[in-house]
Design an enzyme around this catalytic site. Structure first.
Site, PDB file in Angstrom:
ATOM      1  N   GLN B 195      49.620  36.815  41.529  1.00 20.36           N
ATOM      2  CA  GLN B 195      48.354  36.362  40.956  1.00 20.36           C
ATOM      3  C   GLN B 195      48.461  36.536  39.447  1.00 20.36           C
ATOM      4  O   GLN B 195      48.214  37.608  38.907  1.00 20.36           O
ATOM      5  CB  GLN B 195      47.192  37.153  41.562  1.00 20.36           C
ATOM      6  CG  GLN B 195      47.133  37.041  43.088  1.00 20.36           C
ATOM      7  CD  GLN B 195      46.770  35.640  43.585  1.00 20.36           C
ATOM      8  OE1 GLN B 195      45.724  35.107  43.252  1.00 20.36           O
ATOM      9  NE2 GLN B 195      47.649  35.028  44.377  1.00 20.36           N
ATOM     10  N   ALA B 236      36.405  35.497  44.993  1.00 24.00           N
ATOM     11  CA  ALA B 236      37.843  35.311  45.190  1.00 24.00           C
ATOM     12  C   ALA B 236      38.483  34.674  43.955  1.00 24.00           C
ATOM     13  O   ALA B 236      37.791  34.335  42.988  1.00 24.00           O
ATOM     14  CB  ALA B 236      38.070  34.445  46.421  1.00 24.00           C
ATOM     15  N   HIS B 237      39.804  34.473  44.008  1.00 28.05           N
ATOM     16  CA  HIS B 237      40.513  33.949  42.837  1.00 28.05           C
ATOM     17  C   HIS B 237      40.056  32.537  42.465  1.00 28.05           C
ATOM     18  O   HIS B 237      39.813  31.706  43.312  1.00 28.05           O
ATOM     19  CB  HIS B 237      42.029  33.983  43.016  1.00 28.05           C
ATOM     20  CG  HIS B 237      42.554  33.486  44.314  1.00 28.05           C
ATOM     21  ND1 HIS B 237      43.858  33.680  44.675  1.00 28.05           N
ATOM     22  CD2 HIS B 237      41.983  32.839  45.355  1.00 28.05           C
ATOM     23  CE1 HIS B 237      44.047  33.151  45.865  1.00 28.05           C
ATOM     24  NE2 HIS B 237      42.944  32.650  46.295  1.00 28.05           N
ATOM     25  N   ASN B 238      39.949  32.335  41.153  1.00 24.00           N
ATOM     26  CA  ASN B 238      39.643  31.031  40.569  1.00 24.00           C
ATOM     27  C   ASN B 238      38.246  30.514  40.905  1.00 24.00           C
ATOM     28  O   ASN B 238      37.971  29.334  40.718  1.00 24.00           O
ATOM     29  CB  ASN B 238      40.709  29.991  40.976  1.00 24.00           C
ATOM     30  CG  ASN B 238      42.085  30.372  40.443  1.00 24.00           C
ATOM     31  OD1 ASN B 238      42.900  30.961  41.147  1.00 24.00           O
ATOM     32  ND2 ASN B 238      42.310  30.091  39.177  1.00 24.00           N
TER      33      ASN B 238
END
Lengths: 354, 354, 354
Positions: B195, B236-238
């Site tokens: 990540q 969560a990511h992004n």
């Protein structure tokens, strides 16, 4: 630590059936107990597992008095298990005294035999009762009061002016006294409502890991005596939880909602704000409660309703596609019947007219 | 701190009705206010409680100008309450300067009047703006940047290379910049997708306690200006959250989902990944959203749909068992009708034929 | 760090199509890649974005071999992306050796090249394998064992006697080994059941931020090899998670429930206690599972049932108001038909009688 079976029977005030001098070194489940450990039967379905169990002896109710193994017979084996487990539990290892690597404000008031571990932070005017244990990584902010014999596990945060009762246990990562979620929405940006209140936790409360208990906006968020909370539970500002209630993991309670005594909220339940759940209310897992619930009721579902109604609805839900097909079929049948009846009437008419 | 009623009226630019020199020492709810405190009426249902209230005075809207008590009359009492509460709020107690018991990397860049409490960790190349406050137990990893006047409560973790804007508040236990949940499933074991991204938090954002904001897989997870997040929220990511959005407690947003401006997600809502919620979208508590929602819409339920449709469906859900019984009854009736019609036709036929 | 396109192709054992000496300095998404970075196509819908992409080159499958841009062609571009991302990922910055500002019990056993950051606490008889990394604010209690190459991010708590395998990653704020939620309800107050067990985490496990993994009541809570858990996940006492399972954010698993291998639980799923999910079971987001599920099945909903059934039910749910109206209409029609039939029969009768 070793106890004889006789000593354990006496401790439990139970009936000994078997050798009083049998050595017991611990307590374990039926399948994992060694011949030096005692086990227990709390439910009928476990009873048949005793044959394979290597346990030295069993704690059982009168119902299983016929088992040809060393026994301690008690009215409530589950409670007896808890008490024997406490007997064999290794003592909590506490830092002896106050660590040099902790930070203590000079204006801290400490009872007798307080344990403050390395890397703990204790703010100004904090008062810790006798035998309080503060583990590493805890941050106890200004003017917090913690009652005697309370145990705070590592990395807990207690914000300024909150109070914790006696004999409480607070598990790691929990945050007590964070700001409630209060804003006045405005075009230029939401205006924060300062959260001036506190959190009051009464005696004998246990709070799980990584919970969040917000301080009141005005006045206090209150957790009554004997309440037990599981992990990752969220209580919003000015929530009140009545004595001896159970809140299972990942429950969320919105602002100003009041729970009576001995309420049980199962896992992942969500409660709306400004409602009241009466004494003894129980709510099923994952339910969403939007309205107050009178005392003694069991509710389930989303939105929550009386448990039996919910079960009945859920029992019918899988029939929905079939129900739809049957309705369609019936519409067809009725339409045919109607056509036949029209024809018949036309026929009648024509016959009459003829 | 003490203010006169006249001073408070001037501060609020409100209309004073009562003695200007009345001493006010704080603000409290109607039922808890003492005769030295001011209270306020924000909703009609509270108005009738003023009789029993011991408050010295009330902040009210024009509607209640007739109350025979000392008053400050303002257009927006709730906002006025927030502003007076801020006036009486005790100042946040900050560590004066940089504690010797904090760890600071030599390559840290500090603005003016930065407060770093004992037991905080500040990594290499961290930049902290003027008047930033870092409380005990916080870990600010390498290359993090935090804007002026931002307040980080105890035991917060901010991972490397994330940025936090000005005037932000981050509550205890929150983790910013943890790895997003990305793996390539393989027979021999899932392969981790590094990540590489960051988290970017803009100005005036408030994040509750024990939240988790994952860093982007590539690029950034973004939280827009003025966003307010409650406790135990997961991004969560992004994920991207538009300006001035509200995310209530225990909300979860899956990867790469984008929220517009002024979106409101009520408690325990879950959002699927790779979807978009337009500006002003509101989602009801515990809903599960699997598809994008156009701007301005209010959605509810699981799976979420327009709120009115959901209400209508939920209104009919309890009738499902009855509906099933009525369908069965109707099938029976129709089958009887059909039999009678068959008989009748047979009868007709026989009559005709006779 | 810079690699040539030829080096990357060799590293991936892929087919190079373009200049071998092209310099690549990183990897990024199609829309964010600079002319010094490589990008990748993992899904058809992204392919059309390559025209606008400024990326120097692309990792693609054979399907896109016709693109007139520098390419590395591989069988599995998503896996190749993960591997190239790992190549370009900045190394995790570890504290060099053991910090003076950490607390280590004298009776700690350390492998080679262990990193213990400032403000970490390591209790008695802890054993840390080679190259273990403990970041700031972590509390590793007595008798914990951590295998080689495991990385513990800041502010993690691992309670006494738990074990963590090799090559694990545990994200910030997570609590391992907190007491399970076990009480014997009694009138005078609930009696705590001492939680005597531990947590056993096998090799190659990754656990997200702010998770809570309770220790067993008796025996262990177990997380199998290769399991990946997202943020804010709760595992109750004596839960067992089979190898290579995925647990997405905010999942909660109740006590003694057992998951097979390669189980996938989507976000916010809740599992009842004492049930078993077979190998390869998948459960849809926000579902509530109250019963065991046989291997290989996909379940959804609340209460969860086979996914296709659930989809079918949910597809019909919106028709419920219409269904109710149609049933009412049909009842009306049938009642009319019935009346007409009665009339007709009366008519017939009278005709016959006339």
């Amino acid at each position: 630590m070793t106890r004889t079976l006789g000593e354990l029977a006496a401790f439990l005030e139970g009936e000994l059936q078997g050798p009083a001098d049998l050595s017991i070194e611990g307590i374990a489940s039926l399948d994992q107990a060694t011949p030096r450990e005692i086990s227990f039967i709390t439910q009928g379905r476990f009873a048949r597992l005793t044959d394979q169990s290597r346990a030295a002896a069993f704690i059982v109710s009168q119902e299983y008095a016929g088992l040809a193994r060393p026994l301690i017979i008690v009215p409530h084996p589950y409670l007896a298990y808890a008490r024997v487990a406490a007997l064999f539990a290794p003592p909590v290892r506490r830092w002896p005294g106050i660590s040099d690597l902790a930070h203590l404000d000079p204006a801290v008031v400490l009872g007798q035999d307080v344990s403050i571990a390395p890397l703990a932070f204790i703010g100004a005017d904090v008062r810790l009762g006798d035998r309080v244990t503060i583990m590493p990584g805890c941050v106890i902010n200004d003017e917090v009061r913690i009652g005697a014999d309370t145990l705070i596990y590592p990395n807990v945060t207690i914000r300024e002016r909150c109070t914790v009762g006696e004999r409480c246990i607070i598990h790691s990562g929990t945050v007590i006294g964070s700001d409630g979620f209060g804003f006045v929405p405005q075009e230029a940006g939401h205006v924060k409502i300062p959260q001036l209140g506190t959190v009051v936790i009464e005696d004998d409360v246990e709070i799980g890991a990584n919970c969040t208990i917000d301080r009141g906006a005005l006045g206090a968020t209150r957790i009554g005596r004997g309440v037990k909370m599981d992990n990752l539970v969220h209580l919003a500002h000015n929530v009140e939880v009545g004595e001896h209630s159970f809140l299972v993991a990942q429950v969320g309670v919105s602002g100003s909602t009041k729970l009576g005594k001995r309420v049980i909220l199962a896992g992942q339940v969500g409660l709306a704000g400004h409602i009241e759940l009466g004494d003894g209310v129980q709510v099923g897992a994952q339910s969403g409660v939007h309205r107050s619930i009178p005392p003694g009721q069991t509710f389930s579902g989303y939105p929550a309703r009386p448990h039996r109604e919910w079960l009945q609805i859920m029992g019918h839900l899988p029939k929905l596609p079939e129900l739809y097909q049957r309705l369609k079929q019936l519409e067809h049948t009725v339409s045919e019947l109607s056509a036949r009846l029209n024809q018949g009437e036309e026929g009648s008419k024509s016959k009459v007219e003829s």
